[in-house]
Scaffold this motif. Structure first.
Motif, PDB file in Angstrom:
ATOM      1  N   SER A   1     -83.990 -67.115  49.440  1.00  0.00           N
ATOM      2  CA  SER A   1     -82.490 -66.264  49.752  1.00  0.00           C
ATOM      3  C   SER A   1     -82.925 -65.174  49.880  1.00  0.00           C
ATOM      4  CB  SER A   1     -81.642 -66.598  48.777  1.00  0.00           C
ATOM      5  OG  SER A   1     -81.048 -67.580  48.687  1.00  0.00           O
TER       6      SER A   1
ATOM      7  N   ARG B   1     -78.997 -57.613  57.318  1.00  0.00           N
ATOM      8  CA  ARG B   1     -79.232 -58.785  57.023  1.00  0.00           C
ATOM      9  C   ARG B   1     -79.155 -59.800  55.531  1.00  0.00           C
ATOM     10  NH1 ARG B   1     -83.038 -57.619  61.199  1.00  0.00           N
ATOM     11  NH2 ARG B   1     -84.973 -57.314  60.496  1.00  0.00           N
TER      12      ARG B   1
ATOM     13  N   GLU C   1     -79.417 -63.758  53.831  1.00  0.00           N
ATOM     14  CA  GLU C   1     -78.894 -65.193  53.989  1.00  0.00           C
ATOM     15  C   GLU C   1     -78.983 -65.248  52.728  1.00  0.00           C
ATOM     16  OE1 GLU C   1     -81.198 -68.107  57.756  1.00  0.00           O
ATOM     17  OE2 GLU C   1     -82.286 -67.284  56.389  1.00  0.00           O
ATOM     18  N   TYR C   2     -78.200 -66.794  52.598  1.00  0.00           N
ATOM     19  CA  TYR C   2     -78.158 -66.969  50.672  1.00  0.00           C
ATOM     20  C   TYR C   2     -78.013 -68.836  50.770  1.00  0.00           C
ATOM     21  CZ  TYR C   2     -76.321 -68.393  46.306  1.00  0.00           C
ATOM     22  OH  TYR C   2     -76.409 -69.137  44.800  1.00  0.00           O
TER      23      TYR C   2
ATOM     24  N   GLY D   1     -75.968 -66.789  56.247  1.00  0.00           N
ATOM     25  CA  GLY D   1     -76.232 -66.078  56.517  1.00  0.00           C
ATOM     26  C   GLY D   1     -75.024 -64.418  57.119  1.00  0.00           C
TER      27      GLY D   1
ATOM     28  N   SER E   1     -75.208 -60.838  59.690  1.00  0.00           N
ATOM     29  CA  SER E   1     -75.827 -59.156  59.596  1.00  0.00           C
ATOM     30  C   SER E   1     -74.952 -58.263  60.249  1.00  0.00           C
ATOM     31  CB  SER E   1     -76.766 -59.590  60.653  1.00  0.00           C
ATOM     32  OG  SER E   1     -76.262 -59.910  61.802  1.00  0.00           O
TER      33      SER E   1
ATOM     34  N   ARG F   1     -78.138 -74.380  62.224  1.00  0.00           N
ATOM     35  CA  ARG F   1     -77.408 -73.465  62.184  1.00  0.00           C
ATOM     36  C   ARG F   1     -76.448 -73.237  62.948  1.00  0.00           C
ATOM     37  NH1 ARG F   1     -82.233 -70.819  60.554  1.00  0.00           N
ATOM     38  NH2 ARG F   1     -82.122 -69.812  58.053  1.00  0.00           N
TER      39      ARG F   1
ATOM     40  N   HIS G   1     -73.827 -69.942  64.735  1.00  0.00           N
ATOM     41  CA  HIS G   1     -74.098 -68.176  64.706  1.00  0.00           C
ATOM     42  C   HIS G   1     -72.820 -67.744  65.503  1.00  0.00           C
ATOM     43  CE1 HIS G   1     -77.996 -68.673  63.708  1.00  0.00           C
ATOM     44  NE2 HIS G   1     -78.487 -68.821  64.163  1.00  0.00           N
TER      45      HIS G   1
END
Length: 263
Positions: free
Chosen positions: A66, A84, A86-87, A95, A97, A126, A128
């Motif tokens: 993270s 930005r 992410e976790y 994530g 941003s 991912r 997005h």
């Protein structure tokens, strides 16, 4: 004489091999071209330390820590600032941003959110979604996937693929990392964009040891860049590069210097 000087420099910068770990990486750079001056500052903080893979600036191809970061970029026409992060939770990752660009043509906000799943330590995917506050502009989706192919205990080939929701754009970025022995390493990067806009870039980095390296790159537009990086210790580094274009119609000179802090 040249060989003796190079050998002396390599010896002076041969640091003791150790498992260096970092939680923050910050960069400040200045670039001067024939047409513009560019100042950039950026920093990222990892909630768990990342271990360097030999060279102090090389880490695992797929990040699973993270993190949160911020950046600022200023040139003669555009000022850009953003954040930005992410976790990671269990095998999921979320994530987001935000970026603001203030230019002579207007002030624009950019947003992006992502959600993904870590199938294995070597495979992550991912979805997005990105959007802006530009009037009449619609948000869009795209997908990315990263895969790390381990060749042995140190070497790997990494792949990152990206495609938009209408399949008008596709990109594939690859990275080869290898230990050559006696504290030397090499990386080769090949990035290919296909679809409405075709482009490619090729770059390589050669590490004499953990803290001294040279690099070069070229792309489809005939831009080239050469430079070097030197770590004074395992926390501070200074790099410099020169760039130009091989096409005389677009010829330019670019000089860049970058200071890196890792803790």
């Amino acid at each position: 004489m040249k060989k003796t000087l190079l050998a002396s420099l390599v010896t002076l910068t041969s640091f003791a091999a150790c498992a260096n770990e970092y939680q923050s990486i910050s960069n400040a750079s200045y670039a001067d071209t024939d047409y513009d001056e560019i100042v950039s500052i950026g920093s990222v903080y990892y909630f768990d330390a990342r271990k360097a893979l030999g060279p102090y600036n090389e880490f695992s191809y797929i990040n699973t820590k993270s993190n949160i970061g911020a950046f600022y970029n200023d040139n003669d026409e555009v000022d850009t600032i953003g954040v930005r992060g992410e976790y990671f939770f269990n095998n999921f990752v979320a994530g987001g941003s935000y970026r603001n660009s203030d230019s002579n043509w207007g002030d624009i906000d950019y947003y992006e959110a992502s959600f993904g799943y870590l199938f294995t330590p070597d495979l992550i995917a991912r979805i997005h979604y990105r959007d802006t506050d530009v009037s009449g502009s619609d948000g869009s989706f795209y997908a990315t996937a990263q895969y790390n192919l381990s060749l042995n205990t140190t070497d790997y080939v990494g792949f990152t693929a990206s495609v938009d929701d209408e399949f008008d754009f596709f990109s594939l970025d690859t990275k080869y990392y290898a230990e050559l022995g006696q504290g030397r390493y090499v990386t080769v990067n090949l990035d290919i964009d296909a679809g409405d806009f075709d482009h490619w870039s090729l770059g390589s980095n050669y590490d004499f040891n953990e803290g001294l390296s040279v690099f070069a790159s070229v792309n489809k537009s005939d831009d080239i860049q050469v430079g070097g990086r030197y770590y004074f210790n395992n926390n501070w580094a200074l790099s410099g590069s020169y760039g130009t274009n091989l096409d005389s119609d677009y010829d330019y000179d670019m000089y860049q210097i970058n200071l890196t802090a890792q803790f």
